[in-house]
Write a protein that holds these residues in place. Structure first.
Motif, PDB file in Angstrom:
ATOM      1  N   THR A 147      -4.709   6.555  -0.312  1.00 25.26           N
ATOM      2  CA  THR A 147      -3.960   5.308  -0.337  1.00 25.26           C
ATOM      3  C   THR A 147      -4.145   4.660  -1.698  1.00 25.26           C
ATOM      4  OG1 THR A 147      -5.797   4.021   0.576  1.00 25.26           O
ATOM      5  CG2 THR A 147      -4.174   4.887   2.143  1.00 25.26           C
ATOM      6  N   VAL A 148      -3.137   3.944  -2.126  1.00 22.28           N
ATOM      7  CA  VAL A 148      -3.180   3.172  -3.363  1.00 22.28           C
ATOM      8  C   VAL A 148      -2.811   1.746  -3.011  1.00 22.28           C
ATOM      9  CG1 VAL A 148      -2.182   2.836  -5.653  1.00 22.28           C
ATOM     10  CG2 VAL A 148      -2.560   5.159  -4.793  1.00 22.28           C
ATOM     11  N   GLU A 149      -3.688   0.812  -3.346  1.00 17.85           N
ATOM     12  CA  GLU A 149      -3.427  -0.619  -3.130  1.00 17.85           C
ATOM     13  C   GLU A 149      -2.620  -1.156  -4.305  1.00 17.85           C
ATOM     14  OE1 GLU A 149      -4.195  -2.642  -0.603  1.00 17.85           O
ATOM     15  OE2 GLU A 149      -5.223  -1.069   0.540  1.00 17.85           O
TER      16      GLU A 149
ATOM     17  N   MET B 251       0.847  -1.175   0.000  1.00 17.26           N
ATOM     18  CA  MET B 251       0.000   0.000   0.000  1.00 17.26           C
ATOM     19  C   MET B 251       0.893   1.239   0.000  1.00 17.26           C
ATOM     20  SD  MET B 251      -2.742   1.481   2.769  1.00 17.26           S
ATOM     21  CE  MET B 251      -3.680   0.006   2.770  1.00 17.26           C
ATOM     22  N   HIS B 252       0.469   2.228  -0.750  1.00 17.55           N
ATOM     23  CA  HIS B 252       1.179   3.504  -0.816  1.00 17.55           C
ATOM     24  C   HIS B 252       0.258   4.585  -0.276  1.00 17.55           C
ATOM     25  CE1 HIS B 252       4.442   1.831  -3.219  1.00 17.55           C
ATOM     26  NE2 HIS B 252       3.501   1.127  -3.824  1.00 17.55           N
ATOM     27  N   LYS B 253       0.836   5.484   0.515  1.00 18.34           N
ATOM     28  CA  LYS B 253       0.064   6.577   1.103  1.00 18.34           C
ATOM     29  C   LYS B 253       0.564   7.909   0.573  1.00 18.34           C
ATOM     30  CE  LYS B 253      -0.746   4.095   5.411  1.00 18.34           C
ATOM     31  NZ  LYS B 253      -0.601   4.145   6.877  1.00 18.34           N
ATOM     32  N   GLY B 254      -0.340   8.892   0.576  1.00 17.18           N
ATOM     33  CA  GLY B 254       0.046  10.219   0.141  1.00 17.18           C
ATOM     34  C   GLY B 254      -0.891  11.265   0.687  1.00 17.18           C
ATOM     35  N   SER B 255      -0.532  12.518   0.446  1.00 18.13           N
ATOM     36  CA  SER B 255      -1.355  13.623   0.936  1.00 18.13           C
ATOM     37  C   SER B 255      -0.959  14.916   0.255  1.00 18.13           C
ATOM     38  CB  SER B 255      -1.177  13.791   2.445  1.00 18.13           C
ATOM     39  OG  SER B 255       0.137  14.240   2.750  1.00 18.13           O
ATOM     40  N   CYS B 256      -1.790  15.922   0.482  1.00 13.28           N
ATOM     41  CA  CYS B 256      -1.439  17.271   0.067  1.00 13.28           C
ATOM     42  C   CYS B 256      -0.527  17.878   1.130  1.00 13.28           C
ATOM     43  CB  CYS B 256      -2.704  18.111  -0.106  1.00 13.28           C
ATOM     44  SG  CYS B 256      -3.634  18.334   1.427  1.00 13.28           S
TER      45      CYS B 256
ATOM     46  N   THR C  46      -8.108   5.152  -2.827  1.00 10.18           N
ATOM     47  CA  THR C  46      -9.063   5.595  -1.819  1.00 10.18           C
ATOM     48  C   THR C  46      -8.643   6.987  -1.365  1.00 10.18           C
ATOM     49  OG1 THR C  46      -9.408   3.334  -1.054  1.00 10.18           O
ATOM     50  CG2 THR C  46     -10.100   5.098   0.434  1.00 10.18           C
ATOM     51  N   VAL C  47      -9.561   7.945  -1.442  1.00 12.89           N
ATOM     52  CA  VAL C  47      -9.266   9.330  -1.073  1.00 12.89           C
ATOM     53  C   VAL C  47     -10.076   9.701   0.160  1.00 12.89           C
ATOM     54  CG1 VAL C  47      -9.337  11.747  -1.823  1.00 12.89           C
ATOM     55  CG2 VAL C  47      -8.814   9.941  -3.482  1.00 12.89           C
ATOM     56  N   SER C  48      -9.406  10.281   1.148  1.00  8.20           N
ATOM     57  CA  SER C  48     -10.076  10.846   2.318  1.00  8.20           C
ATOM     58  C   SER C  48      -9.948  12.362   2.221  1.00  8.20           C
ATOM     59  CB  SER C  48      -9.426  10.371   3.610  1.00  8.20           C
ATOM     60  OG  SER C  48      -9.575   8.982   3.743  1.00  8.20           O
ATOM     61  N   GLY C  49     -11.015  13.060   2.596  1.00  6.44           N
ATOM     62  CA  GLY C  49     -11.013  14.508   2.454  1.00  6.44           C
ATOM     63  C   GLY C  49     -11.314  14.943   1.035  1.00  6.44           C
ATOM     64  N   GLU C  50     -12.023  14.083   0.309  1.00  9.00           N
ATOM     65  CA  GLU C  50     -12.325  14.363  -1.097  1.00  9.00           C
ATOM     66  C   GLU C  50     -13.074  15.675  -1.284  1.00  9.00           C
ATOM     67  OE1 GLU C  50     -13.758  11.875  -5.031  1.00  9.00           O
ATOM     68  OE2 GLU C  50     -13.861  10.955  -3.055  1.00  9.00           O
ATOM     69  N   GLU C  51     -13.803  16.097  -0.256  1.00  9.57           N
ATOM     70  CA  GLU C  51     -14.519  17.373  -0.329  1.00  9.57           C
ATOM     71  C   GLU C  51     -13.560  18.561  -0.410  1.00  9.57           C
ATOM     72  OE1 GLU C  51     -13.899  16.465   4.037  1.00  9.57           O
ATOM     73  OE2 GLU C  51     -14.445  15.300   2.257  1.00  9.57           O
TER      74      GLU C  51
ATOM     75  N   PHE D 201       3.071  11.529  -2.874  1.00  7.20           N
ATOM     76  CA  PHE D 201       3.232  10.310  -2.084  1.00  7.20           C
ATOM     77  C   PHE D 201       4.067  10.587  -0.836  1.00  7.20           C
ATOM     78  CE2 PHE D 201       2.026   8.390  -6.114  1.00  7.20           C
ATOM     79  CZ  PHE D 201       1.151   7.409  -5.693  1.00  7.20           C
ATOM     80  N   ASP D 202       3.618  10.028   0.303  1.00  8.38           N
ATOM     81  CA  ASP D 202       4.327  10.186   1.569  1.00  8.38           C
ATOM     82  C   ASP D 202       5.370   9.091   1.780  1.00  8.38           C
ATOM     83  OD1 ASP D 202       2.674  12.337   2.266  1.00  8.38           O
ATOM     84  OD2 ASP D 202       1.255  11.041   3.305  1.00  8.38           O
ATOM     85  N   THR D 203       5.128   7.929   1.272  1.00 10.36           N
ATOM     86  CA  THR D 203       5.991   6.783   1.554  1.00 10.36           C
ATOM     87  C   THR D 203       6.918   6.526   0.374  1.00 10.36           C
ATOM     88  OG1 THR D 203       4.287   5.318   0.669  1.00 10.36           O
ATOM     89  CG2 THR D 203       4.274   5.695   3.035  1.00 10.36           C
ATOM     90  N   PRO D 204       7.996   5.803   0.578  1.00 10.24           N
ATOM     91  CA  PRO D 204       8.827   5.434  -0.569  1.00 10.24           C
ATOM     92  C   PRO D 204       7.990   4.682  -1.603  1.00 10.24           C
ATOM     93  CG  PRO D 204       9.935   4.868   1.478  1.00 10.24           C
ATOM     94  CD  PRO D 204       8.537   5.284   1.829  1.00 10.24           C
ATOM     95  N   THR D 205       8.168   5.012  -2.861  1.00 13.16           N
ATOM     96  CA  THR D 205       7.355   4.405  -3.917  1.00 13.16           C
ATOM     97  C   THR D 205       8.028   3.198  -4.560  1.00 13.16           C
ATOM     98  OG1 THR D 205       8.293   5.883  -5.580  1.00 13.16           O
ATOM     99  CG2 THR D 205       6.254   6.601  -4.463  1.00 13.16           C
TER     100      THR D 205
END
Length: 126
Positions: free
Chosen positions: A14-16, A1-6, A49-54, A94-98
């Protein structure tokens, strides 16, 4: 899983699964949207999967593509052709190593005159 944010954290995602090798786009629209060339990877919509999509604002940069950015901090996040089964995510989000490496450069005929591309990767004019 890969995580990211603004930048401000109002939008997280997150990306599975594994990420495809990203491409670097040097077209005028990508450079204007991101402030430099854009490096992104395409993922299946079902893997994202996006959180805070609004907090995502969408800008239609052409008839076929919209670009998503955080309405709070302005971070460029997504490149979305809604008619496709994939969505592009900008690598800088992306927040984590890709664990991926850039595969190629596209639209190099439009690149800015303030930099050179000298990494030896394939370059497509369009």
């Amino acid at each position: 899983m890969h995580k990211g944010s603004c930048l401000c954290g109002a939008v997280t995602f997150t990306v599975e699964g594994d990420l495809a090798a990203p491409t670097a786009c040097h077209c005028t629209k990508c450079r204007k949207h991101t402030g430099h060339y854009e490096a992104g990877t395409d993922v299946k919509r079902s893997a994202l999967t996006v959180s805070g999509e609004e907090n995502v604002t969408w800008f239609w940069s052409s008839e076929k593509v919209r670009r998503g950015f955080c309405a709070t901090c302005g971070s460029s996040l997504f490149f979305d052709p809604p008619q496709r089964d994939w969505i592009g995510i900008y690598m800088g989000a992306f927040d984590t190593p890709t664990h991926v490496k850039l595969a190629m450069h596209i639209f190099v005929a439009d690149k800015g005159d303030y930099y050179d591309i000298a990494d030896g990767l394939p370059q497509n004019q369009q």
